[in-house]
Design an enzyme around this catalytic site. Structure first.
Site, short mmCIF file in Angstrom:
data_model
loop_
_atom_site.label_atom_id
_atom_site.label_comp_id
_atom_site.label_asym_id
_atom_site.label_seq_id
_atom_site.Cartn_x
_atom_site.Cartn_y
_atom_site.Cartn_z
N SER A 137 85.74 10.03 -8.63
CA SER A 137 84.50 9.85 -9.60
C SER A 137 84.94 10.19 -11.24
O SER A 137 84.34 9.73 -12.31
CB SER A 137 83.28 10.49 -9.55
OG SER A 137 82.56 9.87 -8.25
N HIS A 158 85.49 2.13 -7.05
CA HIS A 158 84.36 3.37 -7.06
C HIS A 158 83.18 3.04 -6.51
O HIS A 158 82.66 1.82 -7.11
CB HIS A 158 84.43 3.93 -8.44
CG HIS A 158 83.30 4.98 -8.73
ND1 HIS A 158 82.47 4.97 -9.49
CD2 HIS A 158 83.48 6.16 -8.20
CE1 HIS A 158 81.88 6.00 -9.57
NE2 HIS A 158 82.50 6.70 -8.66
N GLU A 170 82.77 -0.61 -8.87
CA GLU A 170 83.52 -0.67 -9.92
C GLU A 170 85.01 -0.70 -9.64
O GLU A 170 85.54 0.19 -8.78
CB GLU A 170 83.51 0.66 -10.79
CG GLU A 170 82.12 0.77 -11.55
CD GLU A 170 81.98 2.27 -12.15
OE1 GLU A 170 81.10 1.89 -13.21
OE2 GLU A 170 82.57 3.33 -11.79
N ASN A 208 79.20 6.23 -14.89
CA ASN A 208 78.94 7.59 -15.14
C ASN A 208 79.57 7.85 -16.53
O ASN A 208 78.86 8.81 -17.04
CB ASN A 208 80.01 8.26 -14.23
CG ASN A 208 79.53 8.45 -12.93
OD1 ASN A 208 78.15 8.40 -12.49
ND2 ASN A 208 80.44 8.65 -11.73
P1 NAI Z 1 82.64 14.94 0.95
O1 NAI Z 1 82.98 16.42 0.57
O2 NAI Z 1 81.30 14.75 1.39
O3 NAI Z 1 83.84 14.37 1.90
C1 NAI Z 1 85.07 14.64 1.74
C2 NAI Z 1 85.64 14.48 3.02
O4 NAI Z 1 87.20 14.60 2.86
C3 NAI Z 1 85.51 15.65 3.87
O5 NAI Z 1 85.10 15.35 5.23
C4 NAI Z 1 86.78 16.73 3.83
O6 NAI Z 1 87.00 17.06 5.14
C5 NAI Z 1 87.80 15.55 3.99
N1 NAI Z 1 89.12 15.84 3.55
C6 NAI Z 1 89.53 16.71 2.37
N2 NAI Z 1 90.72 16.82 2.31
C7 NAI Z 1 91.41 15.86 3.28
C8 NAI Z 1 92.68 15.52 3.29
N3 NAI Z 1 93.60 16.12 2.66
N4 NAI Z 1 92.92 14.47 4.19
C9 NAI Z 1 91.89 13.99 5.06
N5 NAI Z 1 90.65 14.36 4.80
C10 NAI Z 1 90.29 15.38 3.81
O7 NAI Z 1 82.56 14.23 -0.39
P2 NAI Z 1 82.48 12.76 -0.87
O8 NAI Z 1 81.02 13.20 -1.90
O9 NAI Z 1 82.20 11.77 -0.05
O10 NAI Z 1 83.42 12.69 -2.24
C11 NAI Z 1 84.89 12.27 -1.72
C12 NAI Z 1 85.37 11.56 -3.06
O11 NAI Z 1 84.46 10.20 -3.58
C13 NAI Z 1 85.60 12.21 -4.12
O12 NAI Z 1 86.80 11.68 -4.87
C14 NAI Z 1 84.39 12.03 -5.18
O13 NAI Z 1 84.53 12.28 -6.40
C15 NAI Z 1 84.03 10.40 -4.82
N6 NAI Z 1 82.91 9.99 -5.14
C16 NAI Z 1 81.66 10.69 -4.74
C17 NAI Z 1 80.29 10.13 -4.87
C18 NAI Z 1 79.19 10.97 -4.58
O14 NAI Z 1 78.15 10.41 -4.81
N7 NAI Z 1 79.53 11.93 -3.77
C19 NAI Z 1 80.14 8.86 -5.57
C20 NAI Z 1 81.32 8.17 -5.77
C21 NAI Z 1 82.57 8.74 -5.60
#
Ligand code: NAI
Length: 302
Positions: A137, A158, A170, A208
Site C-alpha cells: 500500500s 493493489h 490498481e 490512498n
Molecule cells: P497481515 O499482517 O494480515 O498478513 C501478512 C502475512 O504475511 C502474515 O500472515 C505473515 O505471517 C506473513 N508473512 C510475513 N513475512 C513473511 C514472509 N517472509 N514469507 C511469508 N509470509 C510472510 O497483513 P495484510 O493486511 O494482509 O497486508 C499485507 C500487504 O498488503 C502489505 O504490504 C500491505 O501494505 C498490503 N495491503 C494491505 C491492505 C489492508 O487493508 N490491510 C490493503 C491493500 C494492501
C-alpha cells in the site's frame, strides 16, 4: 489434436498458476478470488499454524459467497466451496513451488527489507516468464523490484480489503514494466472479476493518495475543534454521498495503519503538507486505541 486445441485456447502468456505469498488479511482474500476464478493457487506463509487459520477463514468466506450465489441449492453451494478449496495448496517453502508459477503476488508484512529478501530469493528460483507483483500500500513498487533481475516483469497489484467484495484493483507499472507484463496483470485482474485501473508508481497510487490525506484533514478538523467526530461523519455521508464518514472509515481501516502510511510518506516527502502527522492520531495509537479492531478509536465499539 484435441490437446493441441486446448493448449492453443489457453492464450500465450495467460496466467494459470499463481503463488500468493503472505496469507493474512489480504493474501487469503487474493488466494480465494484467484481460486474461485479457476486459477491454481499456492498460498505461502511462515508457519503451518498460520496457513491452517487462513484456510479456515477462506473456507468461511467462500461459504458466505456460496450462500448468496446458490440460495437454496445446498449441493451447488457445497461444490463451489470444495472446488475452490481444492485449487489452493499451502506451503511454508515457496522455493519448492515457485518453479511452476506464472504470477507471484506478494502480500507479506509492509517492510522493505523483508520484501527484498523474499523477492531476491524467489527471483532466482522462478521461471523466466513469471511475473512478480506486490500488493504493497505504501512502498514504491520500483524500490521493491530493485533487487530482482525481472524489473520488466514486475508491477503492482493493489487490492482492497475485503478482497472478495471490493471490485477495484490498481495495476501499477514501474518505468521498466513492459506492455506485455502490464497487459497480463490487467487481464488477470479482469479474470478475477475485478475492475482494474492503471496507475504510475507514485505514493498511494490513486485511492490512498486521495483518501489518506482526506482522512488526515478530517482528523485535523476534529483536532482544531471545528466540528465533532459525529458531525464530520454525518456531513460527509449526507453532504458528499460517501457511504462512511472519514473518522468511521479511519477506525475501520485501523488507526495504526493510517498512522503508518502517513508517517512513511511524511518522512519521504516532508514538504507535502497533506502528509503531515496528527497529534490526536499519534496519541490514540500510543494508547492502543486502534479503531474497530481494538474496540475503540474515534468511536467506541462493542
Ligand atoms: P497481515 O499482517 O494480515 O498478513 C501478512 C502475512 O504475511 C502474515 O500472515 C505473515 O505471517 C506473513 N508473512 C510475513 N513475512 C513473511 C514472509 N517472509 N514469507 C511469508 N509470509 C510472510 O497483513 P495484510 O493486511 O494482509 O497486508 C499485507 C500487504 O498488503 C502489505 O504490504 C500491505 O501494505 C498490503 N495491503 C494491505 C491492505 C489492508 O487493508 N490491510 C490493503 C491493500 C494492501
Amino acid at each position: 489434436a484435441l490437446s493441441a486445441f486446448f493448449s492453443t485456447s489457453s492464450r500465450r502468456g495467460a496466467i494459470k498458476n499463481v503463488m500468493v505469498v503472505g496469507s493474512g488479511l489480504m493474501g487469503a482474500g487474493i488466494a480465494q478470488v484467484a481460486a474461485v476464478t479457476n486459477h491454481q493457487v499456492t498460498l505461502v506463509d511462515q508457519t503451518n499454524a498460520i496457513l491452517t487459520k487462513s484456510m479456515r477463514s477462506i473456507e468461511k468466506s467462500l461459504g458466505r459467497v456460496a450462500k448468496k450465489k446458490f440460495q437454496d441449492d445446498a449441493e451447488g453451494a457445497n461444490k463451489f466451496v470444495t472446488d475452490a478449496l481444492s485449487r489452493i495448496t499451502v506451503t511454508t517453502e515457496p522455493h519448492s513451488a515457485v518453479g511452476e508459477v506464472d504470477l507471484l503476488v506478494e502480500a507479506i508484512v509492509e517492510n522493505i527489507r523483508v520484501k527484498h529478501k523474499l523477492f531476491s530469493d524467489l527471483d532466482k528460483a522462478a521461471p523466466s516468464h513469471a511475473i512478480f507483483a506486490s500488493n504493497t500500500s505504501s512502498l514504491p513498487i520500483g524500490e521493491i523490484a530493485s533487487v530482482t533481475n525481472r524489473k520488466d516483469r514486475f508491477g503492482g497489484l493493489h487490492f482492497f480489503n475485503p478482497v472478495p467484495l471490493m471490485k477495484l484493483v490498481e495495476v501499477i507499472r514501474i518505468s521498466e514494466t513492459t506492455d506485455e507484463t502490464f497487459d497480463a496483470l490487467f487481464q488477470f485482474s479482469k479474470e478475477l472479476g475485478k475492475v482494474p485501473v492503471a496507475c504510475r508508481d507514485t505514493p498511494g497510487f490513486i485511492v490512498n493518495r486521495l483518501l489518506v490525506p482526506y482522512l488526515l484533514e478530517a482528523i485535523r478538523m476534529l483536532e482544531r475543534g471545528d466540528a465533532s467526530a459525529k458531525d464530520i461523519d454525518t456531513a460527509m455521508k449526507l453532504g458528499a454521498g460517501y457511504p462512511m464518514g472519514p473518522l468511521e472509515l479511519a477506525d475501520y481501516v485501523g488507526l495504526d495503519t493510517t498512522k503508518f502510511i502517513i508517517d512513511g510518506w511524511h518522512e519521504k516527502y516532508p514538504d507535502v503538507q497533506v502528509f503531515n502527522p496528527s497529534e490526536i492520531l499519534n496519541d490514540l495509537v500510543a494508547r492502543e486505541k486502534l479503531g474497530k479492531k481494538t474496540g475503540e478509536g474515534f468511536y467506541k465499539y462493542d
